[in-house]
Design a protein around this motif. Structure first.
Motif, PDB file in Angstrom:
ATOM      1  N   ALA A   8     -46.122   5.730 -25.451  1.00 37.75           N
ATOM      2  CA  ALA A   8     -45.389   6.912 -24.995  1.00 37.75           C
ATOM      3  C   ALA A   8     -45.936   7.376 -23.648  1.00 37.75           C
ATOM      4  O   ALA A   8     -45.177   7.752 -22.753  1.00 37.75           O
ATOM      5  CB  ALA A   8     -45.485   8.033 -26.020  1.00 37.75           C
ATOM      6  N   GLY A   9     -47.247   7.342 -23.497  1.00 36.15           N
ATOM      7  CA  GLY A   9     -47.853   7.710 -22.215  1.00 36.15           C
ATOM      8  C   GLY A   9     -47.445   6.761 -21.108  1.00 36.15           C
ATOM      9  O   GLY A   9     -47.207   7.182 -19.982  1.00 36.15           O
ATOM     10  N   TYR A  10     -47.360   5.468 -21.411  1.00 35.33           N
ATOM     11  CA  TYR A  10     -46.944   4.496 -20.406  1.00 35.33           C
ATOM     12  C   TYR A  10     -45.488   4.720 -20.003  1.00 35.33           C
ATOM     13  O   TYR A  10     -45.133   4.510 -18.842  1.00 35.33           O
ATOM     14  CB  TYR A  10     -47.124   3.067 -20.907  1.00 35.33           C
ATOM     15  CG  TYR A  10     -48.568   2.678 -21.163  1.00 35.33           C
ATOM     16  CD1 TYR A  10     -49.618   3.315 -20.530  1.00 35.33           C
ATOM     17  CD2 TYR A  10     -48.875   1.662 -22.043  1.00 35.33           C
ATOM     18  CE1 TYR A  10     -50.934   2.957 -20.770  1.00 35.33           C
ATOM     19  CE2 TYR A  10     -50.190   1.287 -22.292  1.00 35.33           C
ATOM     20  CZ  TYR A  10     -51.214   1.943 -21.649  1.00 35.33           C
ATOM     21  OH  TYR A  10     -52.513   1.589 -21.886  1.00 35.33           O
ATOM     22  N   LEU A  13     -45.805   8.021 -17.735  1.00 38.00           N
ATOM     23  CA  LEU A  13     -46.635   7.943 -16.531  1.00 38.00           C
ATOM     24  C   LEU A  13     -46.664   6.583 -15.866  1.00 38.00           C
ATOM     25  O   LEU A  13     -47.152   6.461 -14.751  1.00 38.00           O
ATOM     26  CB  LEU A  13     -48.079   8.337 -16.880  1.00 38.00           C
ATOM     27  CG  LEU A  13     -48.255   9.735 -17.439  1.00 38.00           C
ATOM     28  CD1 LEU A  13     -49.669   9.925 -17.927  1.00 38.00           C
ATOM     29  CD2 LEU A  13     -47.893  10.758 -16.397  1.00 38.00           C
ATOM     30  N   GLY A  14     -46.210   5.553 -16.547  1.00 35.83           N
ATOM     31  CA  GLY A  14     -46.314   4.210 -15.997  1.00 35.83           C
ATOM     32  C   GLY A  14     -47.641   3.585 -16.385  1.00 35.83           C
ATOM     33  O   GLY A  14     -48.567   4.262 -16.823  1.00 35.83           O
ATOM     34  N   GLN A  15     -47.730   2.309 -16.225  1.00 37.06           N
ATOM     35  CA  GLN A  15     -48.944   1.569 -16.581  1.00 37.06           C
ATOM     36  C   GLN A  15     -50.073   1.938 -15.625  1.00 37.06           C
ATOM     37  O   GLN A  15     -49.894   1.907 -14.413  1.00 37.06           O
ATOM     38  CB  GLN A  15     -48.660   0.073 -16.510  1.00 37.06           C
ATOM     39  CG  GLN A  15     -49.742  -0.789 -17.062  1.00 37.06           C
ATOM     40  CD  GLN A  15     -49.746  -0.845 -18.576  1.00 37.06           C
ATOM     41  OE1 GLN A  15     -48.995  -0.146 -19.234  1.00 37.06           O
ATOM     42  NE2 GLN A  15     -50.605  -1.651 -19.128  1.00 37.06           N
ATOM     43  N   PRO A  16     -51.231   2.313 -16.147  1.00 29.96           N
ATOM     44  CA  PRO A  16     -52.339   2.620 -15.236  1.00 29.96           C
ATOM     45  C   PRO A  16     -52.843   1.354 -14.552  1.00 29.96           C
ATOM     46  O   PRO A  16     -52.663   0.252 -15.067  1.00 29.96           O
ATOM     47  CB  PRO A  16     -53.411   3.212 -16.157  1.00 29.96           C
ATOM     48  CG  PRO A  16     -53.072   2.747 -17.516  1.00 29.96           C
ATOM     49  CD  PRO A  16     -51.594   2.511 -17.545  1.00 29.96           C
ATOM     50  N   TRP A  29     -51.807   6.413  -8.653  1.00 27.23           N
ATOM     51  CA  TRP A  29     -51.420   6.617 -10.043  1.00 27.23           C
ATOM     52  C   TRP A  29     -51.818   8.017 -10.501  1.00 27.23           C
ATOM     53  O   TRP A  29     -51.068   8.687 -11.204  1.00 27.23           O
ATOM     54  CB  TRP A  29     -52.062   5.562 -10.941  1.00 27.23           C
ATOM     55  CG  TRP A  29     -51.589   5.669 -12.347  1.00 27.23           C
ATOM     56  CD1 TRP A  29     -50.447   5.123 -12.868  1.00 27.23           C
ATOM     57  CD2 TRP A  29     -52.219   6.368 -13.426  1.00 27.23           C
ATOM     58  NE1 TRP A  29     -50.341   5.454 -14.191  1.00 27.23           N
ATOM     59  CE2 TRP A  29     -51.417   6.215 -14.558  1.00 27.23           C
ATOM     60  CE3 TRP A  29     -53.386   7.112 -13.514  1.00 27.23           C
ATOM     61  CZ2 TRP A  29     -51.732   6.780 -15.783  1.00 27.23           C
ATOM     62  CZ3 TRP A  29     -53.709   7.675 -14.737  1.00 27.23           C
ATOM     63  CH2 TRP A  29     -52.894   7.511 -15.853  1.00 27.23           C
ATOM     64  N   LEU A  30     -52.969   8.472 -10.077  1.00 25.31           N
ATOM     65  CA  LEU A  30     -53.428   9.806 -10.442  1.00 25.31           C
ATOM     66  C   LEU A  30     -52.522  10.876  -9.840  1.00 25.31           C
ATOM     67  O   LEU A  30     -52.214  11.885 -10.483  1.00 25.31           O
ATOM     68  CB  LEU A  30     -54.870  10.014  -9.993  1.00 25.31           C
ATOM     69  CG  LEU A  30     -55.561  11.272 -10.463  1.00 25.31           C
ATOM     70  CD1 LEU A  30     -55.577  11.363 -11.986  1.00 25.31           C
ATOM     71  CD2 LEU A  30     -56.975  11.316  -9.928  1.00 25.31           C
ATOM     72  N   ARG A  31     -52.066  10.669  -8.612  1.00 25.97           N
ATOM     73  CA  ARG A  31     -51.135  11.625  -8.007  1.00 25.97           C
ATOM     74  C   ARG A  31     -49.818  11.650  -8.773  1.00 25.97           C
ATOM     75  O   ARG A  31     -49.228  12.710  -8.976  1.00 25.97           O
ATOM     76  CB  ARG A  31     -50.884  11.287  -6.539  1.00 25.97           C
ATOM     77  CG  ARG A  31     -49.947  12.306  -5.899  1.00 25.97           C
ATOM     78  CD  ARG A  31     -49.828  12.157  -4.430  1.00 25.97           C
ATOM     79  NE  ARG A  31     -49.241  10.890  -4.052  1.00 25.97           N
ATOM     80  CZ  ARG A  31     -49.075  10.496  -2.803  1.00 25.97           C
ATOM     81  NH1 ARG A  31     -49.457  11.269  -1.813  1.00 25.97           N
ATOM     82  NH2 ARG A  31     -48.550   9.332  -2.535  1.00 25.97           N
TER      83      ARG A  31
END
Length: 88
Positions: A8-10, A13-16, A29-31
């Motif tokens: 769900a997080g991916y 937010l997308g794949q870290p 990615w943090l931004r």
């Protein structure tokens, strides 16, 4: 449970970036994380202002908003510096 929460997080937010990814990829990615969490933060601040009866209690959400802005500005500066470092 952990796998479903991670997926769900991916989706949100997308794949870290991978552990060996360049620093600029991690910062970008943090931004993206900062920007995608804005609606939840705004909702929390609005609810705090509505339900906190004492105006002095608004200092906590105001401090949180200030810290968020400071963190976002700092992150933007780090991204700009890292981008310049990569251009040379």
């Amino acid at each position: 449970m952990r796998g479903r929460l991670a997926s769900a997080g991916y989706c949100i937010l997308g794949q870290p970036p991978a552990p060996g990814a360049p620093k600029i990829a991690r910062l970008l990615w943090l931004r993206q994380y900062y920007l995608r969490m804005i609606p939840l933060q705004v909702l929390a601040y609005v609810l705090a202002v509505i339900f906190l009866p004492n105006p002095w209690a608004w200092a906590v959400p105001a401090a949180g908003a200030f810290l968020w802005l400071q963190g976002f500005a700092s992150l933007s500066v780090r991204i700009r510096r890292e981008g310049r470092r990569g251009d040379h």
